[in-house]
Design a protein around this motif. Structure first.
Motif: not given
Length: 206
Positions: A47-51, A55-66, A108-114
């Motif tokens: 999660i910390k790495a995802l955040e 942050q680098i991409k200037g988006v909120k993690l739950d809104k990010a389209n990775f 079953t997606l990882p937590h931030p992508f639930k």
């Protein structure tokens, strides 16, 4: 200061790949080659790495389209809802290759992508990227380091990539010159395939 390691795509050195895995498992961010543009990525479960990436991409993690970089289609069911035979055939034909496929997200997606209804799946035709996720044992997330307004060399030349990203990431892989053409994005989450972005991948896979 980011670590800078050279890995050859024809025959990725196991010792060097291990260094990359160690950085990922410790929550580090890496820049790595794909079959299109160099990608910025981290361990999908950290999660910390995802955040940090968000942050680098200037988006909120739950809104990010990775996108998720997968080694092959075998673990797809961990991230994607049941897909029909026609969809699976398209994936089999196109991958590994320069495509991002948008598919319905699994519960079953990882937590931030639930809350994500869909996920972007990539199986790049690049031995370095594939070997990293194979040895890690799960996907890494991916987002392009390309900026529309940027001088091309800063996204294709590993030494210039290092210069620009040195203080933002933990490791940069020199896998040779990158491409400047992004992947073709195809949405397969609806009845009919939708071409979201035409990139490097040919549309003759249908």
């Amino acid at each position: 200061m980011a670590e800078f390691i050279k890995i050859y795509e024809e025959n990725p050195n196991a010792k060097e790949i291990k260094k990359v895995i160690k950085v990922l498992k410790a929550g580090g961010l890496i820049i790595y080659p794909t079959d299109t543009v160099y990608g910025l990525g981290c361990d999908i479960n950290n999660i910390k790495a995802l955040e940090r990436v968000a942050q680098i991409k200037g988006v909120k993690l739950d809104k990010a389209n990775f996108s998720f970089i997968c080694h092959d289609l075998s673990n797809l069911s961990d991230y994607v809802k049941q897909i029909d035979t026609a969809t699976f055939k398209i994936l089999k034909r196109a991958l590994p290759g320069p495509y991002t496929f948008i598919l319905p997200g699994a519960k079953t997606l990882p937590h931030p992508f639930k809350k994500k209804k869909t996920v972007g799946i990539r199986v790049p035709n690049n031995n370095i990227a594939l070997e990293i996720v194979r040895q890690l044992g799960r996907p890494i997330i991916s987002t392009s380091i390309r900026d529309e307004d940027e001088i091309i060399e800063y996204t294709t030349d590993p030494e210039l990539i290092l210069e620009k990203w040195d203080n933002l990431v933990d490791l940069v892989i020199d896998g040779g010159y990158g491409d400047n053409l992004a992947s073709t994005i195809i949405d397969l989450s609806e009845e009919q395939p939708i071409i979201v972005r035409e990139g490097k991948g040919s549309l003759e896979i249908f």
